[in-house]
Design an enzyme around this catalytic site. Structure first.
Site, PDB file in Angstrom:
ATOM      1  N   CYS A 265      -0.443   2.484   8.841  1.00 25.42           N
ATOM      2  CA  CYS A 265      -0.310   1.098   8.376  1.00 25.42           C
ATOM      3  C   CYS A 265       0.696   0.898   7.265  1.00 25.42           C
ATOM      4  O   CYS A 265       1.678   0.178   7.444  1.00 25.42           O
ATOM      5  CB  CYS A 265      -1.663   0.577   7.920  1.00 25.42           C
ATOM      6  SG  CYS A 265      -2.823   0.403   9.264  1.00 25.42           S
ATOM      7  N   PHE A 266       0.454   1.492   6.108  1.00 26.00           N
ATOM      8  CA  PHE A 266       1.285   1.155   4.943  1.00 26.00           C
ATOM      9  C   PHE A 266       2.785   1.344   5.179  1.00 26.00           C
ATOM     10  O   PHE A 266       3.555   0.407   4.963  1.00 26.00           O
ATOM     11  CB  PHE A 266       0.847   1.949   3.701  1.00 26.00           C
ATOM     12  CG  PHE A 266      -0.486   1.530   3.131  1.00 26.00           C
ATOM     13  CD1 PHE A 266      -1.067   0.334   3.505  1.00 26.00           C
ATOM     14  CD2 PHE A 266      -1.141   2.321   2.206  1.00 26.00           C
ATOM     15  CE1 PHE A 266      -2.298  -0.053   2.976  1.00 26.00           C
ATOM     16  CE2 PHE A 266      -2.359   1.944   1.669  1.00 26.00           C
ATOM     17  CZ  PHE A 266      -2.941   0.753   2.060  1.00 26.00           C
TER      18      PHE A 266
END
Ligand code: UDX
Length: 422
Positions: A265-266
């Protein structure tokens, strides 16, 4: 009780679906992958996620999986699209899975008489639901969005490894809607949750997801930058952030300085937001710095190693932890990847251990030796890359330990110890 279909059985789809089943709903998973379908139908999780197997066993009467979109759409009132949105090489997001899910769903919707709501849970940039998904479903179904079918955004904030817990204990639920029917159905679905529920328009909901992840990633890069300064000053960054986090405006979480963030994600979401901002003529200076700091951070572990072993050629270097964080077998964007790559390039022999991620890592690094932690600890020096719980109990006496994740026992016991930001 509602009838729900879920497209995509990755960690978001399967946890969301099984979570809804546990709450008493009936759930149909639709996937294109036969092996996943078979696993789900024998109540076995298609991915590892703590607590998921037990919940699947417990609720096996309430869900099943199929490859047939028509069946899934006809038998449900609401569909969650939970397919992956992986990064393209240039950092933008790849919407192929979202588009093909929308297409198949649109075709199935064509023959359905009752109102149906489609909810995008996949992480997509602001505007995607209305500008990309909506026209595809309208074209394939011949129906008008917000009138003949509902369309909404309901981003997820699940952490891998804690996804089951997070599903039942959210800080907030964000519902991006336009049509009243979808608003009602989503409010009803989440009725039993006590957390704040925020109703917004669709693109605001999409933006909330990106902004949350960008902020958390910023917090980590900030902690790392301050941590690097602390290291030079002989200050323990963890003590500093303890003091800083007590300010209620700041909050103590996500200040674990170390070797940076990885995961599905990040890195992907921050890069996608940068690409979007640039497309809009903005120069997102802060977001770019967040990525720069994160990419340089693992190299600091190697620098500290070289302080003690200047020439790595022919040396055996141990790695404890390969997953991007503890309690998962996921190695996507793991900080272990650049670290191992550099060690191998410099001629070191690498011996690695991870409780769950060795198989995945071996697929990209077959030249690494995989061994139990005791063996890894016999190396010339050992790098701690992921903070698995079991690393708190190893015997570090007499070893050279370069720690990227702050394992206190290693700090206390090692013969030579270096922490990356402390
Ligand atoms: C994250 C978000 O937390 C979640 O809300 C979103 O839906 C998906 O992305 P996840 O990627 O599963 O979840 O992991 P998370 O626990 O947030 O950690 C991400 C990375 O940041 C890991 O590599 C972790 O090691 C690192 N991290 C986290 C730090 O380096 N320091 C910290 O203080 C916190």
């Amino acid at each position: 009780m509602m009838k729900i279909s879920i497209i995509g059985s990755g960690y978001v789809g399967i946890v969301t679906g099984i979570g809804f089943a546990e709450l008493g709903n009936e759930v149909i998973f639709v996937d294109i992958d036969e092996s996943k379908i078979n696993l789900i139908n024998s109540a076995k999780p298609p991915i590892y996620e703590r607590g998921l197997k037990e919940l699947m066993q417990k609720n096996k009467e309430r869900f099943y999986a199929t490859i047939d979109y028509n069946e899934a759409i006809n038998k449900s009132q609401i569909t969650f699209i939970c397919v992956g949105t992986p990064p393209n090489p240039d950092g933008s997001i790849n919407l192929d899975y979202v588009k093909s899910a929308a297409e198949a769903l649109g075709k199935a919707l064509k023959n359905k008489k009752d109102f149906h709501t489609v909810v995008i849970k996949s992480t997509v940039l602001p505007g995607t639901t209305e500008d990309v998904v909506k026209p595809i479903i309208e074209k394939e179904s011949g129906k008008e969005a917000f009138e003949e079918f509902g369309l909404a955004s309901n981003p997820e904030f699940l952490r891998e490894g804690n996804a089951v817990y997070d599903f039942f204990n959210p800080d907030r639920i964000v519902i991006g809607v336009k049509d009243e029917k979808s608003k009602e159905i989503l409010e009803q679905l989440y009725n039993s949750f006590n957390c704040p529920k925020l109703i917004t328009d669709i693109k605001t909901a999409e933006m909330i997801k990106y902004t949350s992840n960008a902020f958390l990633a910023t917090k980590i890069s900030f902690a790392n930058e301050i941590g690097n300064i602390c290291k030079k000053l002989g200050i323990d960054a963890y003590e500093v952030f303890k003091g800083v986090g007590l300010d209620h405006r700041i909050n103590p979480s996500f200040f674990r300085a170390g070797i940076g963030f990885g995961g599905s994600c990040f890195p992907k979401d921050v890069k996608a937001l940068i690409a979007k901002a640039e497309e809009l003529g903005e120069d997102p200076k802060l977001l770019k710095a967040v990525i720069d700091v994160n990419e340089e951070q693992p190299l600091r572990l190697i620098e500290l190693l070289k302080k003690h072993i200047p020439d790595l050629n022919g040396k055996t270097i141990g790695i404890l932890g390969l997953a991007f964080k503890p309690d998962t077998d996921d190695i996507r964007e793991s900080r272990a990847i650049p670290i191992v790559r550099i060690l191998l390039n410099e001629g070191a022999r690498v011996v690695a251990y991870d409780p769950k991620a060795m198989e995945n890592f071996q697929n990209i690094f077959p030249q690494v030796d995989y061994a139990p932690s005791e063996k890894v600890l016999e190396s010339d020096a050992v790098l701690i890359v992921t903070e698995w719980g079991e690393f708190k109990n190893l015997n570090y006496k007499g070893r050279i330990i370069i720690d990227g994740r702050r394992i206190e026992k290693a700090k206390e016991e090692a013969r030579i110890y270096e922490g990356v930001c402390w």
